[in-house]
Design a protein around this motif. Structure first.
Motif, PDB file in Angstrom:
ATOM      1  N   UNK A  43       0.809  -1.125   0.078  1.00  9.53           N
ATOM      2  CA  UNK A  43      -0.128  -0.016  -0.067  1.00  9.53           C
ATOM      3  C   UNK A  43       0.870   1.401  -0.003  1.00  9.53           C
ATOM      4  N   UNK A  44       1.987   1.271   0.836  1.00  9.54           N
ATOM      5  CA  UNK A  44       2.851   2.317   0.939  1.00  9.54           C
ATOM      6  C   UNK A  44       3.455   2.634  -0.694  1.00  9.54           C
ATOM      7  N   UNK A  45       3.853   1.473  -1.353  1.00  7.52           N
ATOM      8  CA  UNK A  45       4.455   1.528  -2.483  1.00  7.52           C
ATOM      9  C   UNK A  45       3.390   2.281  -3.645  1.00  7.52           C
ATOM     10  N   UNK A  46       2.100   1.637  -3.363  1.00  8.50           N
ATOM     11  CA  UNK A  46       1.027   2.657  -4.458  1.00  8.50           C
ATOM     12  C   UNK A  46       1.006   3.830  -4.014  1.00  8.50           C
ATOM     13  N   UNK A  47       0.690   4.215  -2.770  1.00  4.83           N
ATOM     14  CA  UNK A  47       0.798   5.806  -2.276  1.00  4.83           C
ATOM     15  C   UNK A  47       2.161   6.453  -3.016  1.00  4.83           C
ATOM     16  N   UNK A  91       8.000   3.923 -11.887  1.00  7.81           N
ATOM     17  CA  UNK A  91       8.020   3.357 -10.433  1.00  7.81           C
ATOM     18  C   UNK A  91       7.247   2.070 -10.562  1.00  7.81           C
ATOM     19  N   UNK A  92       6.062   2.043 -11.172  1.00  4.54           N
ATOM     20  CA  UNK A  92       5.525   0.597 -11.329  1.00  4.54           C
ATOM     21  C   UNK A  92       6.219  -0.311 -11.857  1.00  4.54           C
ATOM     22  N   UNK A  93       7.032  -0.108 -12.945  1.00  7.18           N
ATOM     23  CA  UNK A  93       8.130  -1.145 -13.287  1.00  7.18           C
ATOM     24  C   UNK A  93       8.882  -1.805 -12.055  1.00  7.18           C
ATOM     25  N   UNK A  94       9.464  -0.481 -11.468  1.00  6.72           N
ATOM     26  CA  UNK A  94      10.407  -0.885 -10.691  1.00  6.72           C
ATOM     27  C   UNK A  94       9.771  -1.808  -9.569  1.00  6.72           C
ATOM     28  N   UNK A  95       8.607  -1.601  -9.010  1.00  7.46           N
ATOM     29  CA  UNK A  95       7.859  -2.166  -7.997  1.00  7.46           C
ATOM     30  C   UNK A  95       7.575  -3.583  -8.456  1.00  7.46           C
ATOM     31  N   UNK A  96       6.996  -3.733  -9.557  1.00  5.91           N
ATOM     32  CA  UNK A  96       6.769  -5.156 -10.044  1.00  5.91           C
ATOM     33  C   UNK A  96       7.853  -6.103 -10.217  1.00  5.91           C
ATOM     34  N   UNK A  97       8.917  -5.304 -10.705  1.00  2.00           N
ATOM     35  CA  UNK A  97      10.060  -6.141 -11.035  1.00  2.00           C
ATOM     36  C   UNK A  97      10.826  -6.487  -9.754  1.00  2.00           C
ATOM     37  N   UNK A  98      11.119  -5.506  -8.671  1.00  2.21           N
ATOM     38  CA  UNK A  98      11.953  -6.005  -7.520  1.00  2.21           C
ATOM     39  C   UNK A  98      11.273  -6.198  -6.172  1.00  2.21           C
ATOM     40  N   UNK A  99       9.813  -6.055  -6.517  1.00  2.00           N
ATOM     41  CA  UNK A  99       9.219  -6.539  -5.082  1.00  2.00           C
ATOM     42  C   UNK A  99       8.077  -7.653  -5.445  1.00  2.00           C
ATOM     43  N   UNK A 100       7.908  -8.524  -4.338  1.00  2.00           N
ATOM     44  CA  UNK A 100       6.776  -9.265  -4.350  1.00  2.00           C
ATOM     45  C   UNK A 100       5.682  -8.449  -3.562  1.00  2.00           C
ATOM     46  N   UNK A 101       4.779  -7.798  -4.171  1.00  2.00           N
ATOM     47  CA  UNK A 101       3.625  -6.918  -3.890  1.00  2.00           C
ATOM     48  C   UNK A 101       2.232  -7.655  -3.662  1.00  2.00           C
ATOM     49  N   UNK A 102       1.532  -7.041  -3.021  1.00  4.20           N
ATOM     50  CA  UNK A 102       0.150  -7.407  -2.912  1.00  4.20           C
ATOM     51  C   UNK A 102      -0.577  -6.424  -4.105  1.00  4.20           C
TER      52      UNK A 102
END
Length: 127
Positions: A43-47, A91-102
């Motif tokens: 959620x913090x990443x989405x924010x 930022x979306x690309x980095x989050x999806x590539x580097x983190x396992x996010x909900x």
């Protein structure tokens, strides 16, 4: 006078970004408290994906004002919007590539921040 107008416009945009950050940050805390660290960080990443590009846009877009620099005003708005869009994609690309996010908390916070961005001007007092 032009610098005063630029400062006033930038301050209004920063208030909007601050409101976005407050609402999205509160939602992130909510996700953290109810579902744990993984959902809270998602959620913090989405924010962050919603708030940081808007902050960059506000900084770039309100660097010039006034009738004598109208071409610069238009140019900085276009550049600000282009940088905002590219930063959001990156930022979306980095989050999806580097983190396992909900996905649910990430997109809920991102959408919530966008809704705040669209509706907040209704609550600002215009004088």
């Amino acid at each position: 006078m032009s610098k005063v107008l630029a400062r006033r416009g930038r301050w209004s945009a920063y208030k909007l970004v601050l409101m976005q950050a407050a609402v999205a940050g509160s939602a992130s805390i909510f996700f953290f408290a109810l579902w744990g660290v993984q959902y809270g960080l998602s959620a913090l990443a989405g924010a962050a994906i919603a708030v940081l590009p808007n902050f960059v846009f506000a900084t770039l877009a309100f660097s010039h004002t006034g009738a004598s620099s109208s071409a610069k005003v238009v140019k900085t708005f276009y550049w600000g919007e282009a940088v905002k869009l590219l930063l959001t994609i990156a930022m979306f690309s980095l989050v999806f590539i580097n983190w396992k996010v909900g996905f649910m908390p990430l997109f809920v916070c991102y959408t919530l921040a966008l809704i705040v961005h669209w509706t907040a001007p209704l609550f600002f007092k215009q004088s």
